[in-house]
Every structure is written in C-alpha cells, then in structure tokens.
Design an enzyme around this catalytic site. Sequence first.
Site, short mmCIF file in Angstrom:
data_model
loop_
_atom_site.label_atom_id
_atom_site.label_comp_id
_atom_site.label_asym_id
_atom_site.label_seq_id
_atom_site.Cartn_x
_atom_site.Cartn_y
_atom_site.Cartn_z
CG ASN A 1 18.18 18.36 17.52
OD1 ASN A 1 19.01 18.70 16.67
ND2 ASN A 1 17.63 19.21 18.34
NE ARG B 1 26.91 23.73 17.21
CZ ARG B 1 25.96 24.49 16.65
NH1 ARG B 1 26.23 25.66 16.11
NH2 ARG B 1 24.72 24.05 16.61
CD GLN C 1 26.17 22.90 21.60
OE1 GLN C 1 25.81 22.88 22.77
NE2 GLN C 1 26.75 21.87 21.03
NE ARG D 1 30.20 16.34 16.44
CZ ARG D 1 29.28 17.25 16.83
NH1 ARG D 1 29.10 18.36 16.14
NH2 ARG D 1 28.55 17.04 17.90
CG ASP E 1 22.42 16.74 14.79
OD1 ASP E 1 21.72 17.22 15.70
OD2 ASP E 1 23.46 17.27 14.36
O1 MRU Z 1 26.77 19.11 18.59
P1 MRU Z 1 26.20 20.14 17.67
O2 MRU Z 1 26.33 21.52 18.18
O3 MRU Z 1 26.75 19.98 16.27
O4 MRU Z 1 24.65 19.79 17.61
C1 MRU Z 1 23.83 20.55 16.76
C2 MRU Z 1 22.40 20.20 16.87
O5 MRU Z 1 22.01 19.28 17.55
C3 MRU Z 1 21.45 20.97 16.00
O6 MRU Z 1 20.20 21.06 16.63
C4 MRU Z 1 21.29 20.25 14.67
O7 MRU Z 1 22.53 19.97 14.09
C5 MRU Z 1 20.48 21.04 13.73
S1 MRU Z 1 21.40 22.43 13.09
C6 MRU Z 1 20.43 23.25 11.99
#
Ligand code: MRU
Length: 346
Positions: free
Chosen positions: A249, A53, A198, A94, A239
């Site tokens: 994000n 992820r 996370q 995703r 993201d």
């Molecule tokens: O759902 P996730 O854990 O993939 O979400 C990740 C995030 O929102 C991070 O902040 C983003 O991908 C930046 S990672 C350098």
Amino acid sequence: MTIAAIRWDETIGSDGRGGIRLLDQTLLPGQAVDREITTTDGLVTAIQELAVRGAPALGVAGAMGVALAMDEGARRGWSPAQVQAAVERVRLARPTAVNLAWGVDQVRPLMPQGRVVVLSAAHRVAAANEAANRELSRLGADWLLARIDRPRLRAITHCNTGALATAAWGTGFGVLCELHERGRLEIVYADETRPLLQGSRLTAYELADAGIDHVVQADGAAASTILRGLVDVAVVGADRIAGNGDVANKIGTLGVALACADAGIPFMVAAPWSTVDLATAHGGDIEIELRSEDEVTHVAGALVAPQGSRGFNPAFDVTPARLVSAIATERGVLEASLGQVPRDVS
Ligand code: MRU
C-alpha cells in the site's frame, strides 16, 4: 455530492464512440476539472500522473482502456497487433496495484466479440467494484465493532481509499463511512501522505464531503498519535495482497502498522478480492513503483531541498502479514496473520 472518479462518456469525441471521463485528481481539492480521454497514450499519461489513481479505480481504467484501444485502433486503422500493444501499454502503466492488469485481463479475452461486449464488461467491472466495496465495508465495520469496546471509534487512515480511488463508495474509506452511518465513528486522523498528499488533498476532501469529523496530520505524527492512545484502529486500503497476506500500500503504511502492533490496536486492511494476487507468494515479490525524485525534492513545483540533493521516492511499501490484524474483503474478513490467504473464501 456523488464523486465519480472514472466513467465512460458517450458524448466525448466526434465519432460517436465516446471515451473515458476522469476527474483530474492532480488538481483537487482546488479545482474539480475533468479530463476527457480518447487515446491510450492519454490514458497511460493520466494513470502515470495520478489523474486517476487508487487500485480499484485503476482496475476500471484498465478495463475501459481495452475498449478505448479498440476504438482508437478502428479510428487510426491499426492492425490487431497494434491494438494489442496499446492494451499492453495501459496494462503496464503502473506496476504495483494488481487491479490495473486485472481489469485489463477481465475484458481482454472478449475483444474478438467486439467493442460493445468489451465495454459492457468494463461497466460490469465498475459495478462489481461498488458492490464489493459496500459489502467489505459492512463486514469490516462489523469486525471492528465486535472487537473494540467503545461507543464511537477513533481511526487513523493513510493515503486515499474513497470513491476517488475506486468505482464508488471506497474500501478503507467505505469502512469509515459505514461506521459513521451507524453513528459509531468519532474522528478520523488522516495522514497527509507525502509526497503527493493524497491524504490531505483527497481523503480530507471526501471526509468533509461525508460530514465526518477529521484532522489532517503530518505522516511523521502517525506513530505518536497511535502510541499516545488517540486512536482505536487504523484502516487502510491495499494495492496488492500477496498469497501469504503481505500487503502493498502507499508508502508510509508500514510505519502505521508497526505502531499499531506496538500499541496493541487493530490494523485493518480493506480491499476487494480483485486486489488479492494469489500468483504472488510473498510481498517481497511485489514490484514497488519508483517515482520521480522531483516529487520528494519539490512541493507544488517549488524546490524544498538543496539544489543537487537527490530524492528517493518509492510509491509503496509492503506490510508483512504478521502486522495485519484483518483484511476486510467482500468474501469475508481474513485474519491474515493466521497465514496463507485462503484460496476459496465465501
Ligand atoms: O499512488 P496511489 O494514489 O494510486 O496509491 C493509492 C493507494 O495506495 C491506496 O491506498 C490503494 O490503492 C487503495 S485504494 C482503495
């Protein structure tokens, strides 16, 4: 400890082609267990379960996924159309982080040249991400230190943006590490990042590993921490960054940005240029992943809401450009609130 979220491992499988080795992030911090991936369905599942992820790591997964689909196709006697369909399943696993589709698109045109060429291109995607992260971290730290008059900064972050979320080093986390290495970071407030934690499971793990003083706080504490003056800056990842500077994000980022605007402290987004999506004009055009209700109504498998209560689980939010003080990229630090992201920043 060197954290490798994703890499190609030649020793996986029995046909000598290898496969993708992931550090299964669903099990951290309790267990550090790898998943060995030799099928595109396995990769799609790993992406959707968040075993791998974070936007830049998803970019690497997408690029390596093309090689994986070619190998699987050769093993199973797939037609070219079946291989392309498998690549497309990975690309769409995703929707919000643009890096996943971007990673696939970087290497897909090379498929006619064979899997060796595709695989080396995928390795280049990973190497370029690490280089980008180190540069944007350096530039981001410079930008902050030029504007915040404190010997050591106190920062808040949301979600996870370290090596676990990238090919290496990290984005927002990389900026924090850069400050730490310069002796200019006092403490990090890590939002736990409900529903999948996370922040507490992954960011705190990486902060501890880097020797950075930190506390984990409930997401609901973030606004209060900011308005009480306990932090000088927020640093997060992204993201997808739309052409007008709006930033998608992890859900909860928007609240952090609003509180920073009210407190008058910088809200910095750190992301490689591969996260900038100039084809998407505004944040409103970004597809927000809606995940299972169970992730909200349950914690670690246990029901924490009344039986029958429904959950609402958007995985991301969009922070309008006007709330973003700066976007640190490897090409420079953009002050997004100034308007359109420039097409050619060097
Ligand atoms: O759902 P996730 O854990 O993939 O979400 C990740 C995030 O929102 C991070 O902040 C983003 O991908 C930046 S990672 C350098």
